[in-house]
Enzyme design. Structure first.
Site, PDB file in Angstrom:
ATOM      1  N   GLU A  79      -2.185  12.956   3.139  1.00  0.00           N
ATOM      2  CA  GLU A  79      -2.221  11.395   3.622  1.00  0.00           C
ATOM      3  C   GLU A  79      -0.963  10.791   3.668  1.00  0.00           C
ATOM      4  O   GLU A  79      -0.130  11.128   2.714  1.00  0.00           O
ATOM      5  CB  GLU A  79      -3.332  10.544   2.888  1.00  0.00           C
ATOM      6  CG  GLU A  79      -3.810   9.462   3.346  1.00  0.00           C
ATOM      7  CD  GLU A  79      -4.944   8.793   2.704  1.00  0.00           C
ATOM      8  OE1 GLU A  79      -6.102   9.502   2.507  1.00  0.00           O
ATOM      9  OE2 GLU A  79      -4.890   7.665   2.315  1.00  0.00           O
ATOM     10  N   ASP A  88       0.459   6.721   4.483  1.00  0.00           N
ATOM     11  CA  ASP A  88      -0.480   5.400   4.428  1.00  0.00           C
ATOM     12  C   ASP A  88       0.615   4.192   4.456  1.00  0.00           C
ATOM     13  O   ASP A  88       1.765   4.242   3.888  1.00  0.00           O
ATOM     14  CB  ASP A  88      -1.105   5.063   3.139  1.00  0.00           C
ATOM     15  CG  ASP A  88      -2.041   5.796   2.632  1.00  0.00           C
ATOM     16  OD1 ASP A  88      -2.815   6.738   3.623  1.00  0.00           O
ATOM     17  OD2 ASP A  88      -2.617   6.042   1.565  1.00  0.00           O
ATOM     18  N   GLU A 130      -0.480   0.245   3.549  1.00  0.00           N
ATOM     19  CA  GLU A 130      -1.570  -0.376   3.059  1.00  0.00           C
ATOM     20  C   GLU A 130      -0.883  -1.822   2.680  1.00  0.00           C
ATOM     21  O   GLU A 130       0.098  -1.932   1.834  1.00  0.00           O
ATOM     22  CB  GLU A 130      -1.955  -0.096   1.740  1.00  0.00           C
ATOM     23  CG  GLU A 130      -2.821   1.338   1.947  1.00  0.00           C
ATOM     24  CD  GLU A 130      -2.999   2.144   0.614  1.00  0.00           C
ATOM     25  OE1 GLU A 130      -4.315   2.481   0.614  1.00  0.00           O
ATOM     26  OE2 GLU A 130      -2.189   2.014  -0.225  1.00  0.00           O
TER      27      GLU A 130
END
Length: 228
Positions: free
Chosen positions: A55, A57, A59
Site C-alpha cells: 500500500e 498512502d 493521509e
C-alpha cells in the site's frame, strides 16, 4: 463524514505501475481524528483485517494541515513520514501524485517531490510487486485524535482524478509487462529524480517534514540504512 457513516471511492481497475493524480481539499472544520486519504492498495475492501500487504498512502490526520505518507511493503507499514504543508489544504485544491515504476515510488505535492521509496530488492528490501487499485476515503481513527462531532459533517472534496497506468488483474503478481518502456513513466528519466528535483526535495523535506520513521532506532527499518 458524520457519526453514522464515512465515504470513499475506488478505481474499477487494478494497476502494476503508473502515475496517479488527484486534487484534494480537506474539511475546513477544525478537529482531530478525521482521516482524509488518497492511496494505492492491493487490499480487497471487504472489511476484514488485511494482514501484510502492499500500500502507498497519503493521509491527512485531522484538519490541521499535516499529511502523512506511508508505505506498506508486504507488511503492516509503519514507514510514516509526515509533513506540515506550506499551505492550508482546506482552503483550496492542491495536487497529490504518486509515481510508481520498477525503480522508485515518488510522492509529489503540487509537482514537488517530497518523498522517494527506492526499489532495493537487490539489497534485501521488499518492493511492491503486486497489482494495486486506487482508493480515496474519509473516515475516523482514534490514533489520529479525538473527533469534535459537533462540527460534523466533515466534507472532503476531490477533483481532476487522472490515471496514466498499466492495467493488471486484481491481486496479481504477474505485473512484469507493466515495466515496459512503452509507458512514459518507465523511461529512464523516471528511474530517479533529476538533480533539480533532488535539491528541491531536500529543501522541502528540511523545511516541512515533521516526522520520519528513519529518525528513531525503535521505528527504523532496513531501507533507512541504504542510500537512495
Amino acid at each position: 463524514m458524520d457519526k453514522s457513516s464515512g465515504a470513499g471511492f475506488k478505481s474499477k481497475s487494478n494497476f502494476g505501475s503508473g502515475l496517479f493524480h488527484i486534487r484534494m481539499k480537506i474539511p475546513e472544520k477544525k478537529t482531530g481524528g478525521i482521516v482524509t486519504c488518497f492511496y494505492l492498495t492491493a487490499v480487497v475492501p471487504d472489511g476484514r483485517d488485511p494482514g501484510d500487504h502492499f500500500e502507498v498512502d497519503y493521509e491527512f490526520l485531522g484538519t490541521n494541515g499535516t499529511v502523512q505518507t506511508n508505505v506498506y511493503d508486504n507488511d503492516r507499514g509503519h514507514r510514516e513520514q509526515s509533513f506540515k504543508l506550506w499551505f492550508n489544504p482546506s482552503q483550496d485544491f492542491h495536487s497529490y501524485d504518486i509515481l510508481w515504476n520498477t525503480h522508485q515510488i515518488v510522492f509529489f505535492v503540487d509537482k514537488i517531490p517530497i518523498r522517494v521509496f527506492k526499489n532495493n530488492m537487490a539489497k534485501g528490501v521488499a518492493y511492491p510487486t503486486m497489482s494495486m487499485h486506487v482508493e480515496a476515503t474519509i473516515w475516523n481513527a482514534d490514533w489520529a485524535g479525538v473527533v469534535d462531532w459537533s462540527q460534523a459533517p466533515f466534507v472532503a472534496q476531490y477533483q481532476d482524478f487522472n490515471i496514466d497506468a498499466c492495467s493488471a488483474p486484481a491481486q496479481s503478481t504477474d505485473i512484469a509487462h507493466c515495466a515496459s518502456p512503452q509507458y512514459f513513466w518507465n523511461k529512464q528519466e523516471y528511474w530517479e529524480l533529476n538533480a533539480q528535483q533532488k535539491q528541491l526535495m531536500e529543501r522541502y523535506r528540511k523545511s516541512y517534514m515533521v516526522y520520519d520513521y528513519c529518525s528513531k532506532p525503535t521505528t527504523r527499518k532496513p531501507e533507512c540504512s541504504l542510500l537512495n
